[in-house]
Design a protein around this motif. Sequence first.
Motif, PDB file in Angstrom:
ATOM      1  N   SER A   1      13.297 -14.313  -8.206  1.00  0.00           N
ATOM      2  CA  SER A   1      12.816 -15.438  -7.355  1.00  0.00           C
ATOM      3  C   SER A   1      14.034 -15.624  -6.460  1.00  0.00           C
ATOM      4  N   VAL A   2      15.346 -15.506  -6.795  1.00  0.00           N
ATOM      5  CA  VAL A   2      16.471 -15.626  -5.783  1.00  0.00           C
ATOM      6  C   VAL A   2      17.153 -14.240  -5.522  1.00  0.00           C
ATOM      7  N   LYS A   3      16.796 -13.315  -5.874  1.00  0.00           N
ATOM      8  CA  LYS A   3      17.493 -11.852  -5.647  1.00  0.00           C
ATOM      9  C   LYS A   3      17.541 -11.760  -4.113  1.00  0.00           C
ATOM     10  N   GLY A   4      18.562 -11.329  -3.588  1.00  0.00           N
ATOM     11  CA  GLY A   4      18.977 -11.008  -2.257  1.00  0.00           C
ATOM     12  C   GLY A   4      19.242 -12.306  -1.345  1.00  0.00           C
ATOM     13  N   ARG A   5      19.029 -13.667  -2.017  1.00  0.00           N
ATOM     14  CA  ARG A   5      19.331 -14.754  -1.333  1.00  0.00           C
ATOM     15  C   ARG A   5      20.573 -15.656  -2.087  1.00  0.00           C
ATOM     16  N   SER A   6      21.068 -15.181  -3.091  1.00  0.00           N
ATOM     17  CA  SER A   6      21.833 -15.720  -4.088  1.00  0.00           C
ATOM     18  C   SER A   6      23.073 -14.801  -4.285  1.00  0.00           C
ATOM     19  N   THR A   7      24.191 -15.671  -4.551  1.00  0.00           N
ATOM     20  CA  THR A   7      25.365 -15.022  -4.877  1.00  0.00           C
ATOM     21  C   THR A   7      26.083 -15.803  -5.823  1.00  0.00           C
ATOM     22  N   ILE A   8      26.072 -15.151  -7.338  1.00  0.00           N
ATOM     23  CA  ILE A   8      26.822 -15.937  -8.378  1.00  0.00           C
ATOM     24  C   ILE A   8      28.335 -15.372  -8.229  1.00  0.00           C
TER      25      ILE A   8
END
Length: 115
Positions: free
Chosen positions: A62-69
Amino acid sequence: VQLQASGGGLVQAGGSLRLSCAASGISLNNYNMGWFRQVPGKEREFVANVRWNDGSTGYGDSVKGRSTIARDNAKKTMWLQMNSLKPEDTAVYYCKLSNRGRDYWGQGTLVTVSS
């Protein structure tokens, strides 16, 4: 072990937020950290995690490509940068620390994305 999550808030769709999670009460760095989120009536959902030893990361679909940890072991802090937020990202976000077979959870920080 205590976890303090922060950075949630109200943001318009398409906007960005940066969540932080600070760990205390743990002396070593051999723990994995991650983010989960939950909306009322639904199960807690995996968002992202980062391993302690090599810094490798994983993301939920759901967040892949839009989030960075990311994490800073010296500061015992983890961050989650979320971009291109969508209304369906609205949830309480929880940080989690896993160490020696035990899981610890932060208190949660609310993210609300308006359309």
